[in-house]
Design a protein around this motif. Structure first.
Motif, mmCIF file in Angstrom:
data_model
loop_
_atom_site.group_PDB
_atom_site.id
_atom_site.type_symbol
_atom_site.label_atom_id
_atom_site.label_comp_id
_atom_site.label_asym_id
_atom_site.label_seq_id
_atom_site.Cartn_x
_atom_site.Cartn_y
_atom_site.Cartn_z
ATOM 1 N N LEU A 65 0.804 -1.225 0.000
ATOM 2 C CA LEU A 65 0.000 0.000 0.000
ATOM 3 C C LEU A 65 0.840 1.281 0.000
ATOM 4 N N TYR A 66 2.153 1.143 -0.082
ATOM 5 C CA TYR A 66 2.994 2.272 0.300
ATOM 6 C C TYR A 66 3.294 3.261 -0.825
ATOM 7 N N THR A 67 3.239 2.848 -2.072
ATOM 8 C CA THR A 67 3.556 3.759 -3.167
ATOM 9 C C THR A 67 2.298 4.069 -3.973
ATOM 10 N N GLU A 68 2.406 5.079 -4.819
ATOM 11 C CA GLU A 68 1.287 5.452 -5.687
ATOM 12 C C GLU A 68 0.934 4.299 -6.630
ATOM 13 N N ASN A 69 1.977 3.620 -7.135
ATOM 14 C CA ASN A 69 1.755 2.469 -8.015
ATOM 15 C C ASN A 69 1.020 1.346 -7.291
ATOM 16 N N ASP A 70 1.440 1.074 -6.019
ATOM 17 C CA ASP A 70 0.777 0.047 -5.217
ATOM 18 C C ASP A 70 -0.717 0.339 -5.090
ATOM 19 N N GLN A 71 -1.024 1.572 -4.778
ATOM 20 C CA GLN A 71 -2.408 1.951 -4.544
ATOM 21 C C GLN A 71 -3.217 1.933 -5.838
ATOM 22 N N LYS A 72 -2.587 2.347 -6.945
ATOM 23 C CA LYS A 72 -3.283 2.318 -8.234
ATOM 24 C C LYS A 72 -3.619 0.878 -8.627
ATOM 25 N N ALA A 73 -2.647 -0.038 -8.436
ATOM 26 C CA ALA A 73 -2.872 -1.447 -8.768
ATOM 27 C C ALA A 73 -4.007 -2.021 -7.936
ATOM 28 N N LEU A 74 -4.003 -1.713 -6.649
ATOM 29 C CA LEU A 74 -5.055 -2.224 -5.773
ATOM 30 C C LEU A 74 -6.429 -1.735 -6.230
ATOM 31 N N HIS A 75 -6.531 -0.451 -6.559
ATOM 32 C CA HIS A 75 -7.827 0.096 -6.971
ATOM 33 C C HIS A 75 -8.278 -0.460 -8.319
ATOM 34 N N LEU A 76 -7.340 -0.669 -9.241
ATOM 35 C CA LEU A 76 -7.692 -1.277 -10.526
ATOM 36 C C LEU A 76 -8.304 -2.664 -10.313
ATOM 37 N N CYS A 77 -7.688 -3.432 -9.415
ATOM 38 C CA CYS A 77 -8.185 -4.792 -9.158
ATOM 39 C C CYS A 77 -9.524 -4.756 -8.423
ATOM 40 N N GLN A 78 -9.695 -3.794 -7.531
ATOM 41 C CA GLN A 78 -10.983 -3.642 -6.859
ATOM 42 C C GLN A 78 -12.079 -3.324 -7.875
ATOM 43 N N ASP A 79 -11.752 -2.438 -8.816
ATOM 44 C CA ASP A 79 -12.736 -2.008 -9.809
ATOM 45 C C ASP A 79 -13.114 -3.127 -10.780
ATOM 46 N N ALA A 80 -12.278 -4.181 -10.846
ATOM 47 C CA ALA A 80 -12.594 -5.309 -11.730
ATOM 48 C C ALA A 80 -13.844 -6.050 -11.250
#
Length: 464
Positions: A102-117
């Motif tokens: 959860l620590y970087t912008e990339n980490d958070q973007k990846a998590l949200h992309l997967c949530q939105d799936a």
């Protein structure tokens, strides 16, 4: 006191409650781990019962532990792999969860992309440090569960954190209580459990966590982490290295329910898959894995290996789609640039390719003789034979039948003039110094040069 245990339908003695042993000096098990020699395997000849849980599954750490060993994935790559992982696990969630940083912008973007799936499985979880401030990140991410590092060996408690066991346990319990106050389901990562004092720290701490779990009504999970790959599964092995002893002890003495227990192994001593299966067999519901086994040092337990192991132990597919394994491997190699050993089981380019002439002859007569199972059906990976200096006419015939999709009465025998002609050309190439395997394209050209008319007929058959 006696109580009736419904899991085994027997009267059992009441379970002994272990207390924390707050020692002045660390127990580093120097008789086993003296550092200047290969670690020793000690036996006490105590056997614990197998007790496979009603439900077993896998979880994933590709985007957490796995990603620590390779170049970082892009958020889009993570999303693509996440979807393939969901397909592999199927509608029953055999790949139950996947954990994210959860620590970087990339980490958070990846998590949200997967949530939105919007996929039901795997459930998205996170991993944080044992730090109350990190719970805010988890809460903001809208995630229900997070892993928390709670190192449990004296190597970590004394030598890394410079704490006593009591101080470490108090600190950990404080962090878990904070998670519960935030309404977050904690998953406690018992780091380095195979070098920890099992009855002096692990069981008392796990027991205290189960007390908190019962009080709060929130299922606190325990991930038993074989961080250095020291675990062994031989019958009668002693703690702290006994996988079955660890799982039995956590269930029997700390009363951790199977569904709240997870095994996380590493492959430093080539034991990661057998150790994971042993954990399943002795009462652990969840095995933590990574795609292709990537991870720290020698890596984690390969997810694809445990998908196969599940079917071997249960006798059904659990709704999994194993063909996703082949697509995952292809994507990891082609798009991410991960180097996969050609002989790595289930995913390597040559895992079901035979080179020996006598094996090729057997494959030509009956593929089942030298192929582990129907890899074409289950993995979308047909068995094949390499054409080189050693395979002879059998390897060429098998390649040709496979490449042009010839079956039944249409198959071409190894004594066919076309095959004999090709064999002479192949032998000539190697006699002149070639030392690499023949590729599909050059073999196809060779077929055309040997017999143009038959080549055109073969092409027509392949295109049908």
């Amino acid at each position: 006191m006696l109580s009736f245990d419904n899991t085994v339908n027997l009267l059992m003695q009441s379970k002994y409650r272990y207390s924390l042993q707050d020692v002045a000096e660390p127990n580093l098990y120097r008789e086993i781990y003296d550092y200047d020699h290969v670690p020793k395997v000690a036996f006490n000849l105590r056997h614990v019962p197998m007790q496979m849980p009603d439900h077993i599954w896998m979880t994933d750490t590709t985007f957490r532990d796995g990603q620590q060993s390779v170049s970082p994935f892009t958020p889009e790559q993570i999303l693509h792999l996440f979807k393939l992982m969901s397909r592999l696990g199927g509608p029953n969630g055999m790949v139950r969860q996947s954990e994210f940083f959860l620590y970087t912008e990339n980490d958070q973007k990846a998590l949200h992309l997967c949530q939105d799936a919007g996929l039901k499985f795997p459930e998205i979880t996170t991993w944080i440090r044992a730090n109350e401030k990190d719970f805010e990140l988890v809460k903001q991410a809208g995630v229900a569960e997070t892993g928390v590092l709670v190192s449990c060996s004296d190597y970590h408690i004394f030598n890394k954190m410079h704490l006593t066991r009591k101080q470490a346990m108090d600190k950990y319990l404080g962090i878990v209580k904070a998670a519960l106050e935030y309404g977050i389901r904690p998953r406690c990562h018992f780091e380095d459990i195979t070098r920890a004092d099992f009855y002096g720290f692990v069981v008392p701490f796990a027991g205290a966590l189960m007390d908190l779990s019962r009080e709060s009504g929130i299922p606190i999970k325990i991930r038993a982490c074989d961080t250095m790959g020291y675990g062994v599964s031989y019958p009668g092995t002693a703690l702290p290295r006994s996988v079955q002893g660890i799982i039995y002890g956590l269930r029997h003495y700390a009363e951790v329910p199977s569904e709240q227990l997870e095994w996380h192994g590493h492959n430093d001593f080539y034991k990661v898959v057998s150790n994971a299966a042993t954990a399943w067999l002795h009462g652990c519901s969840s095995i933590n894995c990574s795609l292709l086994g990537i991870g720290e040092r020698t890596g984690n337990c390969p997810l694809e290996a445990m998908a196969i192991e599940y079917q071997s132990l249960r006798g059904d597919d659990g709704g999994m789609d194993l063909t996703a394994i082949t697509e995952i491997a292809d994507y990891m190699e082609r798009e991410i640039g991960l180097e996969i050993s050609p002989r790595q089981p289930f995913v390597g380019r040559h895992f079901n390719v035979t080179r020996a002439g006598i094996h090729a002859d057997g494959m030509l007569k009956d593929e089942e003789i030298y192929n582990i199972f129907n890899t074409a059906k289950l993995l979308n990976r047909p068995a094949s034979v390499a054409v080189d200096s050693r395979g002879g006419t059998a390897s060429i015939a098998h390649w040709l039948n496979n490449y042009f999709r010839l079956t039944g009465d249409n198959t071409i025998d190894k004594n066919d003039p076309l095959i004999v002609n090709m064999r002479a050309r192949v032998d000539d190439l190697y006699a002149k110094g070639r030392n690499t395997v023949m590729g599909d394209e050059e073999l196809e050209v060779m077929v055309r040069r040997c017999d143009q008319n038959r080549y055109e007929k073969l092409l027509f058959h392949k295109s049908k």
